[in-house]
Scaffold this motif. Structure first.
Motif, short mmCIF file in Angstrom:
data_model
loop_
_atom_site.label_atom_id
_atom_site.label_comp_id
_atom_site.label_asym_id
_atom_site.label_seq_id
_atom_site.Cartn_x
_atom_site.Cartn_y
_atom_site.Cartn_z
N ASP A 290 82.43 -55.34 -19.32
CA ASP A 290 83.61 -55.61 -20.09
C ASP A 290 83.31 -55.18 -21.74
O ASP A 290 82.17 -54.61 -22.07
CB ASP A 290 84.11 -57.20 -20.33
N SER A 291 84.29 -55.07 -22.41
CA SER A 291 84.31 -54.54 -23.89
C SER A 291 83.22 -55.22 -24.63
O SER A 291 82.61 -54.45 -25.38
CB SER A 291 85.69 -54.53 -24.52
N HIS A 292 83.15 -56.49 -24.65
CA HIS A 292 82.23 -57.13 -25.26
C HIS A 292 80.84 -56.93 -25.03
O HIS A 292 80.02 -56.51 -25.61
CB HIS A 292 82.24 -58.97 -25.12
N GLU A 293 80.58 -56.77 -23.50
CA GLU A 293 79.04 -56.43 -22.99
C GLU A 293 78.60 -54.87 -23.51
O GLU A 293 77.65 -54.49 -23.87
CB GLU A 293 79.05 -56.52 -21.63
N LEU A 294 79.90 -54.03 -23.47
CA LEU A 294 79.59 -52.78 -23.79
C LEU A 294 79.16 -52.65 -25.40
O LEU A 294 78.00 -51.75 -25.54
CB LEU A 294 80.92 -51.92 -23.50
N ILE A 295 79.72 -53.26 -26.23
CA ILE A 295 79.48 -53.19 -27.60
C ILE A 295 78.22 -53.77 -27.92
O ILE A 295 77.31 -53.48 -28.60
CB ILE A 295 80.72 -53.88 -28.54
N GLU A 296 77.91 -54.96 -27.23
CA GLU A 296 76.89 -55.67 -27.45
C GLU A 296 75.53 -54.85 -27.06
O GLU A 296 74.46 -55.07 -27.89
CB GLU A 296 76.88 -57.05 -26.48
N ARG A 297 75.56 -54.24 -25.80
CA ARG A 297 74.39 -53.47 -25.27
C ARG A 297 74.25 -52.22 -26.35
O ARG A 297 73.22 -51.73 -26.29
CB ARG A 297 74.81 -53.17 -23.85
N CYS A 298 75.28 -51.55 -26.39
CA CYS A 298 75.19 -50.05 -26.76
C CYS A 298 75.59 -50.03 -28.43
O CYS A 298 75.38 -48.75 -28.82
CB CYS A 298 76.15 -49.21 -25.97
N GLY A 299 76.20 -50.92 -28.90
CA GLY A 299 76.64 -50.65 -30.43
C GLY A 299 77.76 -49.97 -30.22
O GLY A 299 78.82 -49.83 -29.25
N PRO A 300 78.11 -49.25 -31.50
CA PRO A 300 79.51 -48.46 -31.78
C PRO A 300 79.75 -47.61 -30.65
O PRO A 300 78.64 -46.80 -30.19
CB PRO A 300 79.27 -47.98 -33.17
N VAL A 301 80.85 -47.33 -30.16
CA VAL A 301 81.21 -46.23 -29.46
C VAL A 301 82.22 -45.21 -29.99
O VAL A 301 82.90 -45.70 -30.84
CB VAL A 301 81.94 -46.79 -27.89
N ALA A 302 82.07 -43.89 -29.44
CA ALA A 302 83.06 -42.86 -30.04
C ALA A 302 84.24 -42.47 -29.02
O ALA A 302 83.78 -42.39 -27.74
CB ALA A 302 82.19 -41.74 -30.37
N VAL A 303 85.14 -42.58 -29.41
CA VAL A 303 86.43 -42.38 -28.20
C VAL A 303 86.54 -40.90 -28.18
O VAL A 303 86.69 -39.95 -29.19
CB VAL A 303 87.57 -42.65 -28.67
N LEU A 304 86.24 -40.44 -27.08
CA LEU A 304 86.21 -39.01 -26.50
C LEU A 304 87.75 -38.52 -26.15
O LEU A 304 88.01 -37.60 -26.30
CB LEU A 304 85.34 -38.74 -25.53
N HIS A 305 88.41 -39.61 -25.31
CA HIS A 305 89.63 -39.25 -24.62
C HIS A 305 90.41 -40.51 -24.41
O HIS A 305 89.88 -41.52 -24.06
CB HIS A 305 89.39 -38.55 -23.35
N THR A 306 91.64 -40.45 -24.70
CA THR A 306 92.55 -41.56 -24.32
C THR A 306 93.92 -40.79 -23.48
O THR A 306 94.15 -39.42 -23.93
CB THR A 306 93.22 -42.15 -25.63
N PRO A 307 94.18 -41.40 -22.48
CA PRO A 307 95.19 -40.48 -21.80
C PRO A 307 96.31 -40.24 -22.48
O PRO A 307 97.10 -41.07 -23.40
CB PRO A 307 95.53 -41.65 -20.65
N GLY A 308 96.88 -39.05 -22.20
CA GLY A 308 98.17 -38.55 -23.00
C GLY A 308 97.80 -38.10 -24.57
O GLY A 308 98.81 -37.51 -25.01
N ASN A 309 96.50 -38.21 -24.91
CA ASN A 309 96.17 -37.71 -26.25
C ASN A 309 95.17 -36.64 -25.93
O ASN A 309 93.98 -36.80 -25.73
CB ASN A 309 95.68 -38.78 -26.82
N ARG A 310 95.44 -35.33 -25.71
CA ARG A 310 94.63 -34.24 -25.50
C ARG A 310 93.66 -33.79 -26.74
O ARG A 310 92.68 -33.40 -26.33
CB ARG A 310 95.16 -32.91 -25.15
N GLU A 311 94.16 -34.26 -27.83
CA GLU A 311 93.43 -33.96 -29.02
C GLU A 311 92.43 -34.91 -29.25
O GLU A 311 91.67 -34.85 -30.10
CB GLU A 311 94.42 -34.06 -30.40
N ALA A 312 92.19 -36.19 -28.38
CA ALA A 312 91.01 -36.86 -28.65
C ALA A 312 89.81 -36.59 -28.65
O ALA A 312 88.69 -36.96 -29.03
CB ALA A 312 91.44 -38.22 -28.00
N LEU A 313 89.72 -35.60 -27.55
CA LEU A 313 88.30 -34.95 -27.47
C LEU A 313 88.04 -34.13 -28.84
O LEU A 313 88.73 -33.38 -29.27
CB LEU A 313 88.48 -34.03 -26.35
N SER A 314 86.61 -34.32 -29.05
CA SER A 314 86.04 -33.71 -30.24
C SER A 314 84.86 -33.27 -30.18
O SER A 314 83.99 -33.64 -29.17
CB SER A 314 86.41 -34.45 -31.51
#
Length: 107
Positions: free
Chosen positions: A83-107
Motif C-alpha cells: 500500500d502507499s504507506h508501506e511503499l514510502i516507508e520501505r523505499c522513501g520518496p518516489v518519482a512520478v513517471l506517469h499518470t493516466p491521461g498525462n502523457r507529459e508526466a514521463l520525464s
C-alpha cells in the motif's frame, strides 16, 4: 492538445532576460526534448491520490504500478504488493513517471 505546463514553466524562467521571445525559445527547447523534473512524493496520502495506472520510480531501475488494490512492482515480480504507506516507508520518496491521461508526466 499537449500539456502547456512545461512550456509555461520554461517561458517564465526565460522571461528573466529582456528582449527575447521566451515563448518561442521555450517551444524550441521543448521540441528538442526538454521536460521538467519528475514530481517527487514523500507523503503516503499524496501517493494514495494518484489514480490506478500511475507508475512511480521507487529506486534505481525499479518502478511500481498502481492498481485499485495497491502498488505492484512492475515487471518480473508482479506478486510484490504494497500500500502507499508501506511503499514510502520501505523505499522513501518516489518519482512520478506517469499518470493516466498525462502523457507529459514521463520525464
Amino acid at each position: 492538445m499537449p500539456d502547456q505546463a512545461p512550456r509555461v514553466q520554461l517561458a517564465e524562467a526565460l522571461n528573466l532576460r529582456r528582449g527575447i521571445d521566451a515563448g518561442k525559445v521555450a517551444d524550441a527547447v521543448i521540441a528538442a526534448g526538454w521536460r521538467p523534473p519528475a514530481r517527487v512524493i514523500e507523503d503516503p496520502v499524496q501517493l494514495d491520490m494518484l489514480p490506478a495506472g500511475s507508475i512511480v520510480a521507487v529506486g534505481e531501475g525499479v518502478a511500481t504500478t498502481r492498481f485499485n488494490d495497491g502498488w505492484y512492482v512492475t515487471g518480473e515480480y508482479w506478486d510484490l504488493r504494497s500500500d502507499s504507506h508501506e511503499l514510502i516507508e520501505r523505499c522513501g520518496p518516489v518519482a512520478v513517471l506517469h499518470t493516466p491521461g498525462n502523457r507529459e508526466a514521463l520525464s
